[in-house]
Design an enzyme around this catalytic site. Structure first.
Site, PDB file in Angstrom:
ATOM      1  N   SER A 105       0.873  -1.182   0.000  1.00 20.11           N
ATOM      2  CA  SER A 105       0.000   0.000   0.000  1.00 20.11           C
ATOM      3  C   SER A 105       0.905   1.226   0.000  1.00 20.11           C
ATOM      4  O   SER A 105       2.101   1.123   0.293  1.00 20.11           O
ATOM      5  CB  SER A 105      -0.833  -0.008   1.285  1.00 20.11           C
ATOM      6  OG  SER A 105      -1.508   1.232   1.469  1.00 20.11           O
ATOM      7  N   TYR A 132      -2.088  -2.055  10.267  1.00 19.50           N
ATOM      8  CA  TYR A 132      -2.079  -2.081   8.792  1.00 19.50           C
ATOM      9  C   TYR A 132      -0.726  -1.614   8.276  1.00 19.50           C
ATOM     10  O   TYR A 132      -0.139  -2.232   7.387  1.00 19.50           O
ATOM     11  CB  TYR A 132      -3.214  -1.196   8.277  1.00 19.50           C
ATOM     12  CG  TYR A 132      -3.471  -1.270   6.787  1.00 19.50           C
ATOM     13  CD1 TYR A 132      -4.117  -2.355   6.212  1.00 19.50           C
ATOM     14  CD2 TYR A 132      -3.087  -0.230   5.935  1.00 19.50           C
ATOM     15  CE1 TYR A 132      -4.377  -2.415   4.848  1.00 19.50           C
ATOM     16  CE2 TYR A 132      -3.348  -0.272   4.565  1.00 19.50           C
ATOM     17  CZ  TYR A 132      -3.998  -1.362   4.034  1.00 19.50           C
ATOM     18  OH  TYR A 132      -4.250  -1.416   2.677  1.00 19.50           O
TER      19      TYR A 132
HETATM   20  N1  LIG Z   1      -8.481   0.181  -1.848  1.00 17.75           N
HETATM   21  C1  LIG Z   1      -7.419   0.872  -1.497  1.00 17.75           C
HETATM   22  O1  LIG Z   1      -7.453   2.114  -1.428  1.00 17.75           O
HETATM   23  C2  LIG Z   1      -6.113   0.167  -1.198  1.00 17.75           C
HETATM   24  C3  LIG Z   1      -4.998   0.978  -1.010  1.00 17.75           C
HETATM   25  C4  LIG Z   1      -3.777   0.360  -0.735  1.00 17.75           C
HETATM   26  C5  LIG Z   1      -3.686  -1.021  -0.674  1.00 17.75           C
HETATM   27  N2  LIG Z   1      -4.802  -1.780  -0.864  1.00 17.75           N
HETATM   28  C6  LIG Z   1      -4.635  -3.235  -0.784  1.00 17.75           C
HETATM   29  O2  LIG Z   1      -5.178  -3.854  -1.937  1.00 17.75           O
HETATM   30  C7  LIG Z   1      -5.567  -5.190  -1.628  1.00 17.75           C
HETATM   31  C8  LIG Z   1      -6.965  -5.441  -2.150  1.00 17.75           C
HETATM   32  O3  LIG Z   1      -7.868  -4.621  -1.432  1.00 17.75           O
HETATM   33  P1  LIG Z   1      -9.172  -3.948  -2.091  1.00 17.75           P
HETATM   34  O4  LIG Z   1      -9.027  -2.487  -1.918  1.00 17.75           O
HETATM   35  O5  LIG Z   1      -9.424  -4.503  -3.433  1.00 17.75           O
HETATM   36  O6  LIG Z   1     -10.273  -4.407  -1.013  1.00 17.75           O
HETATM   37  P2  LIG Z   1     -11.590  -5.302  -1.149  1.00 17.75           P
HETATM   38  O7  LIG Z   1     -12.135  -5.387   0.245  1.00 17.75           O
HETATM   39  O8  LIG Z   1     -12.465  -4.760  -2.212  1.00 17.75           O
HETATM   40  O9  LIG Z   1     -11.013  -6.712  -1.617  1.00 17.75           O
HETATM   41  C9  LIG Z   1     -10.247  -7.522  -0.756  1.00 17.75           C
HETATM   42  C10 LIG Z   1     -10.593  -8.980  -1.009  1.00 17.75           C
HETATM   43  O10 LIG Z   1      -9.805  -9.796  -0.129  1.00 17.75           O
HETATM   44  C11 LIG Z   1     -10.641 -10.835   0.363  1.00 17.75           C
HETATM   45  N3  LIG Z   1     -10.145 -11.363   1.623  1.00 17.75           N
HETATM   46  C12 LIG Z   1     -10.149 -10.765   2.845  1.00 17.75           C
HETATM   47  N4  LIG Z   1      -9.653 -11.601   3.767  1.00 17.75           N
HETATM   48  C13 LIG Z   1      -9.325 -12.747   3.118  1.00 17.75           C
HETATM   49  C14 LIG Z   1      -8.755 -13.976   3.536  1.00 17.75           C
HETATM   50  N5  LIG Z   1      -8.457 -14.210   4.827  1.00 17.75           N
HETATM   51  N6  LIG Z   1      -8.543 -14.930   2.602  1.00 17.75           N
HETATM   52  C15 LIG Z   1      -8.885 -14.719   1.307  1.00 17.75           C
HETATM   53  N7  LIG Z   1      -9.423 -13.579   0.856  1.00 17.75           N
HETATM   54  C16 LIG Z   1      -9.638 -12.600   1.757  1.00 17.75           C
HETATM   55  C17 LIG Z   1     -12.009 -10.180   0.523  1.00 17.75           C
HETATM   56  O11 LIG Z   1     -13.054 -11.163   0.591  1.00 17.75           O
HETATM   57  C18 LIG Z   1     -12.084  -9.304  -0.707  1.00 17.75           C
HETATM   58  O12 LIG Z   1     -12.667  -9.966  -1.796  1.00 17.75           O
HETATM   59  C19 LIG Z   1      -5.445  -5.323  -0.108  1.00 17.75           C
HETATM   60  O13 LIG Z   1      -4.238  -5.998   0.196  1.00 17.75           O
HETATM   61  C20 LIG Z   1      -5.391  -3.886   0.369  1.00 17.75           C
HETATM   62  O14 LIG Z   1      -4.708  -3.749   1.592  1.00 17.75           O
HETATM   63  C21 LIG Z   1      -6.013  -1.220  -1.125  1.00 17.75           C
END
Ligand SMILES: NC(=O)c1ccc[n+]([C@@H]2O[C@H](COP(=O)([O-])OP(=O)(O)OC[C@H]3O[C@@H](n4cnc5c(N)ncnc54)[C@H](O)[C@@H]3O)[C@@H](O)[C@H]2O)c1
Length: 283
Positions: A142, A155
């Site tokens: 992130s 986090y």
């Molecule tokens: N959205 C943002 O602004 C952002 C910014 C920086 C980093 N990220 C990172 O991007 C990645 C994806 O996040 P996103 O924003 O698409 O969120 P999201 O919540 O839309 O998707 C995350 C997915 O991970 C799955 N998940 C959660 N726990 C799990 C587990 N124990 N086993 C298997 N699957 C699991 C959820 O069911 C979901 O489908 C994450 O690692 C998040 O930290 C997101």
């Protein structure tokens, strides 16, 4: 360069957000997808969209925090597809809580999914990639793996650790045809805040408030994030920054490596930092 067309790509957390956007983008570029998540319905929806484009996809219900389940998943991919070529450890969760109120249980919840899930996914699939002699491992950190923000210590810990682990692996793989990338998204319009754990919670409506505030702040779509990740993989970039916000914050951290907080935390900033200043989570 990493070839995408015709390759078997594993993506965790592909039922939603960045994982789904990346799966669809890589399918467009001719990859065969093996997608996993805990969310059966969301996974089926991602698969439906890929199949509707004529893409190839298989789905797996896997909890990334369960080491045995991740190794069993890797075994299945080896048997069904002769191993993975590209592995994207993307599944993750967020949490809003100050350190003084953060229980070990809550801290471990984040670390087990975000950090250990990435370690299991890397170590379970790396032998398959090494056997093939080429491939790519992509770990999703992130922008909060580059700077820290109040109320996100767990986090931040997980995301900084992902960066440390991934950069070490890239150095180790130097001179081989195994590529390693670390992804640092800025605010991406996904379900991450709606799915986050809010501790010190007092207001029932605040989760929705935080989520809609995040939706306004997060400028990049999951589709665009998927495109940026696919381009980064193709070009074998060590660090894949997603969004103008991520680029600006990365630059600020370089200019003010220890005092960026003086500029950033004069008022509320950042996609997940709504509760940061007061110490009261907004849900
Ligand atoms: N959205 C943002 O602004 C952002 C910014 C920086 C980093 N990220 C990172 O991007 C990645 C994806 O996040 P996103 O924003 O698409 O969120 P999201 O919540 O839309 O998707 C995350 C997915 O991970 C799955 N998940 C959660 N726990 C799990 C587990 N124990 N086993 C298997 N699957 C699991 C959820 O069911 C979901 O489908 C994450 O690692 C998040 O930290 C997101």
């Amino acid at each position: 360069m990493t070839e995408i067309s015709g390759k078997t790509v594993v993506i965790t957390g592909a039922a939603s957000g960045i994982g789904r956007g990346t799966a669809i983008e890589l399918a467009k570029r001719g990859a065969r997808l093996a997608i996993s998540d805990l969310d059966r319905a969301g996974l089926a929806e991602t698969a439906k969209r890929i199949e509707a484009m004529g893409g190839k996809v298989s789905t797996y219900l896997v909890d990334v925090a369960d080491r045995d389940a991740v190794y069993a998943f890797a075994q299945e991919i080896e048997s069904a597809h002769g191993g993975a070529d590209i592995v994207i450890n993307n599944a993750g969760v967020a949490q809003i809580a100050r350190v003084d109120a953060l229980s070990y249980e809550d801290f471990e919840w984040v670390m087990n999914i975000d950090f250990w899930g990435m370690v299991y996914g890397t170590k379970a699939f790396l032998p398959q990639i090494q056997k093939k002699g080429e491939g790519h491992i992509v770990n999703v950190s992130s922008i909060f793996g580059i700077i820290s923000v109040p109320s996100q210590a767990a986090y931040n810990s997980a995301k900084f650790a992902i960066r440390g682990f991934t950069e070490a692996l890239r150095h180790e793989m130097k001179g081989t045809r195994i590529n390693v990338s670390c992804v640092h998204p800025g605010g991406i319009k996904t379900n991450i805040v709606r799915n986050a754990r809010f501790l010190q919670s007092t207001q029932a409506t605040a989760r929705e408030e935080a989520a809609s505030g995040f939706d306004k702040l997060a400028r990049t779509t999951p589709e665009k994030a998927g495109e940026t990740i696919a381009n980064g993989i193709a070009k074998n970039k060590a660090r894949i920054l997603i969004g103008t916000d991520a680029k600006i914050i990365d630059l600020l951290q370089r200019i003010l490596p220890s005092s960026y907080g003086k500029i950033m935390f004069r008022r509320e900033i950042g996609p997940l930092s709504g509760a940061a200043e007061t110490g009261e989570a907004k849900a």
